[in-house]
Design a protein around this motif. Structure first.
Motif, PDB file in Angstrom:
ATOM      1  N   GLY A 130       1.325  -3.570   6.478  1.00 49.99           N
ATOM      2  CA  GLY A 130       2.543  -2.777   6.630  1.00 49.99           C
ATOM      3  C   GLY A 130       3.349  -2.725   5.350  1.00 49.99           C
ATOM      4  N   LEU A 131       3.462  -3.870   4.688  1.00 47.77           N
ATOM      5  CA  LEU A 131       4.203  -3.915   3.423  1.00 47.77           C
ATOM      6  C   LEU A 131       3.484  -3.131   2.325  1.00 47.77           C
ATOM      7  CD1 LEU A 131       5.343  -7.658   3.395  1.00 47.77           C
ATOM      8  CD2 LEU A 131       6.744  -5.623   3.868  1.00 47.77           C
ATOM      9  N   ALA A 132       2.165  -3.101   2.356  1.00 43.52           N
ATOM     10  CA  ALA A 132       1.396  -2.348   1.360  1.00 43.52           C
ATOM     11  C   ALA A 132       1.588  -0.844   1.539  1.00 43.52           C
ATOM     12  CB  ALA A 132      -0.084  -2.701   1.453  1.00 43.52           C
ATOM     13  N   ILE A 133       1.760  -0.416   2.780  1.00 45.74           N
ATOM     14  CA  ILE A 133       1.908   1.007   3.080  1.00 45.74           C
ATOM     15  C   ILE A 133       3.314   1.506   2.742  1.00 45.74           C
ATOM     16  CG2 ILE A 133       2.003   2.678   4.984  1.00 45.74           C
ATOM     17  CD1 ILE A 133      -0.270   1.043   6.311  1.00 45.74           C
ATOM     18  N   ILE A 134       4.320   0.681   3.005  1.00 43.24           N
ATOM     19  CA  ILE A 134       5.720   1.110   2.897  1.00 43.24           C
ATOM     20  C   ILE A 134       6.075   1.736   1.545  1.00 43.24           C
ATOM     21  CG2 ILE A 134       8.121   0.296   2.852  1.00 43.24           C
ATOM     22  CD1 ILE A 134       7.395  -1.535   5.191  1.00 43.24           C
TER      23      ILE A 134
ATOM     24  N   LEU B 268      -2.512  -5.948  -1.386  1.00 43.42           N
ATOM     25  CA  LEU B 268      -1.406  -6.842  -1.063  1.00 43.42           C
ATOM     26  C   LEU B 268      -1.710  -7.700   0.166  1.00 43.42           C
ATOM     27  CD1 LEU B 268       1.493  -7.855  -1.512  1.00 43.42           C
ATOM     28  CD2 LEU B 268       2.266  -5.939  -0.098  1.00 43.42           C
ATOM     29  N   GLN B 269      -2.244  -7.082   1.226  1.00 45.41           N
ATOM     30  CA  GLN B 269      -2.522  -7.833   2.449  1.00 45.41           C
ATOM     31  C   GLN B 269      -3.573  -8.916   2.222  1.00 45.41           C
ATOM     32  OE1 GLN B 269      -3.076  -4.583   2.044  1.00 45.41           O
ATOM     33  NE2 GLN B 269      -4.994  -3.923   2.946  1.00 45.41           N
ATOM     34  N   ASP B 270      -4.506  -8.679   1.308  1.00 49.86           N
ATOM     35  CA  ASP B 270      -5.522  -9.684   1.009  1.00 49.86           C
ATOM     36  C   ASP B 270      -4.921 -10.854   0.238  1.00 49.86           C
ATOM     37  OD1 ASP B 270      -7.709  -8.202   2.146  1.00 49.86           O
ATOM     38  OD2 ASP B 270      -7.565  -6.869   0.409  1.00 49.86           O
ATOM     39  N   PHE B 271      -4.032 -10.559  -0.713  1.00 51.36           N
ATOM     40  CA  PHE B 271      -3.352 -11.627  -1.447  1.00 51.36           C
ATOM     41  C   PHE B 271      -2.517 -12.479  -0.497  1.00 51.36           C
ATOM     42  CE2 PHE B 271      -3.962  -8.724  -5.120  1.00 51.36           C
ATOM     43  CZ  PHE B 271      -4.611  -9.611  -5.961  1.00 51.36           C
ATOM     44  N   MET B 272      -1.788 -11.817   0.411  1.00 52.90           N
ATOM     45  CA  MET B 272      -0.914 -12.541   1.336  1.00 52.90           C
ATOM     46  C   MET B 272      -1.705 -13.425   2.299  1.00 52.90           C
ATOM     47  SD  MET B 272       2.053  -9.757   2.281  1.00 52.90           S
ATOM     48  CE  MET B 272       2.758 -10.819   3.537  1.00 52.90           C
TER      49      MET B 272
ATOM     50  N   PHE C 244      -1.712  -0.989  -2.237  1.00 53.85           N
ATOM     51  CA  PHE C 244      -3.172  -0.857  -2.329  1.00 53.85           C
ATOM     52  C   PHE C 244      -3.650  -0.747  -3.775  1.00 53.85           C
ATOM     53  CE2 PHE C 244      -2.114   1.080   1.832  1.00 53.85           C
ATOM     54  CZ  PHE C 244      -2.755   0.154   2.633  1.00 53.85           C
ATOM     55  N   LEU C 245      -2.746  -0.497  -4.704  1.00 51.74           N
ATOM     56  CA  LEU C 245      -3.120  -0.301  -6.109  1.00 51.74           C
ATOM     57  C   LEU C 245      -3.825  -1.492  -6.755  1.00 51.74           C
ATOM     58  CD1 LEU C 245      -0.098   1.795  -7.395  1.00 51.74           C
ATOM     59  CD2 LEU C 245      -2.379   2.583  -6.733  1.00 51.74           C
TER      60      LEU C 245
ATOM     61  N   LEU D  81      -0.857 -12.328   9.579  1.00 56.78           N
ATOM     62  CA  LEU D  81      -0.252 -12.263   8.252  1.00 56.78           C
ATOM     63  C   LEU D  81      -0.813 -11.076   7.472  1.00 56.78           C
ATOM     64  CD1 LEU D  81       1.641 -13.554   6.193  1.00 56.78           C
ATOM     65  CD2 LEU D  81      -0.258 -15.039   5.503  1.00 56.78           C
ATOM     66  N   ARG D  82      -2.108 -10.828   7.621  1.00 58.14           N
ATOM     67  CA  ARG D  82      -2.748  -9.687   6.947  1.00 58.14           C
ATOM     68  C   ARG D  82      -2.157  -8.365   7.467  1.00 58.14           C
ATOM     69  NH1 ARG D  82      -7.253  -6.341   6.434  1.00 58.14           N
ATOM     70  NH2 ARG D  82      -8.130  -6.504   4.341  1.00 58.14           N
ATOM     71  N   LEU D  83      -1.863  -8.299   8.761  1.00 62.83           N
ATOM     72  CA  LEU D  83      -1.268  -7.089   9.337  1.00 62.83           C
ATOM     73  C   LEU D  83       0.129  -6.846   8.768  1.00 62.83           C
ATOM     74  CD1 LEU D  83      -1.618  -4.799  11.418  1.00 62.83           C
ATOM     75  CD2 LEU D  83      -0.482  -6.295  13.064  1.00 62.83           C
ATOM     76  N   VAL D  84       0.919  -7.908   8.628  1.00 61.98           N
ATOM     77  CA  VAL D  84       2.238  -7.773   8.009  1.00 61.98           C
ATOM     78  C   VAL D  84       2.075  -7.267   6.577  1.00 61.98           C
ATOM     79  CG1 VAL D  84       4.257  -9.062   7.180  1.00 61.98           C
ATOM     80  CG2 VAL D  84       3.348  -9.496   9.471  1.00 61.98           C
ATOM     81  N   GLY D  85       1.113  -7.841   5.851  1.00 62.59           N
ATOM     82  CA  GLY D  85       0.838  -7.407   4.481  1.00 62.59           C
ATOM     83  C   GLY D  85       0.404  -5.958   4.419  1.00 62.59           C
TER      84      GLY D  85
END
Length: 162
Positions: free
Chosen positions: A115-119, A137-141, A125-126, A109-113
């Motif tokens: 990817g979504l954070a980078i897109i 974002l990945q940490d929240f997810m 990452f802000l 799930l963190r890996l998906v997050g």
């Protein structure tokens, strides 16, 4: 005359710069693994003859193989030790709420997050800049945090005698 205490308490959560350097190192390592694997496959293909990736289907298969290798790299390291080689070099560790490395599902799930954070131009990452635990974002997810690791953190020099 009393000297003011000049020691600064270190924030336990990793900031955006150290996380970015660790991520860049990990992406480079993962790419080397992909390129090395591709080189071996190309060598074997050239020995048996006629190995070219020239159709759309073959390119899709190569893209899927790339995603599997990179995904496995991150998920394997996060779920087992809580740190990738890049994170280890920067003295970072990803932890779940219970203080242990995230399991396989949480790491996926963190890996998906990630990817979504980078897109969206890295906008995911802000939140690291404003969140009290410096979560992206990945940490929240995934319900994780990235902390400085006391066992592998950067070594500090003791002050030299005056």
């Amino acid at each position: 005359a009393a000297t003011p205490d000049m020691s600064v308490e270190r924030v336990p959560y990793a900031g955006i710069a150290t996380r970015a350097v660790a991520l860049a190192a990990d992406v480079a390592i993962a790419q080397v693994i992909v390129f090395a694997g591709g080189a071996v496959i190309a060598l074997v293909g050239s020995l048996i003859g006629g190995f070219d990736i020239d159709t759309t289907f073959e390119r899709v298969i190569a893209g899927i193989a790339w995603a599997l290798v990179v995904g496995t790299y991150f998920i394997l390291f996060w779920s087992t030790t809580g740190q990738t080689p890049g994170m280890r070099a920067m003295g970072l560790r990803v932890l779940a709420a219970d203080g242990r490395p995230p399991g396989g599902l949480r790491s996926a799930l963190r890996l998906v997050g990630l990817g979504l954070a980078i897109i969206p131009l890295g906008a995911g990452f802000l939140p690291v800049l404003v969140d009290d635990r410096r979560r992206a974002l990945q940490d929240f997810m995934a319900g994780t945090v990235v902390r400085y690791d006391v066992t592998t953190g950067p070594r500090t020099r003791s002050p030299s005698p005056a």
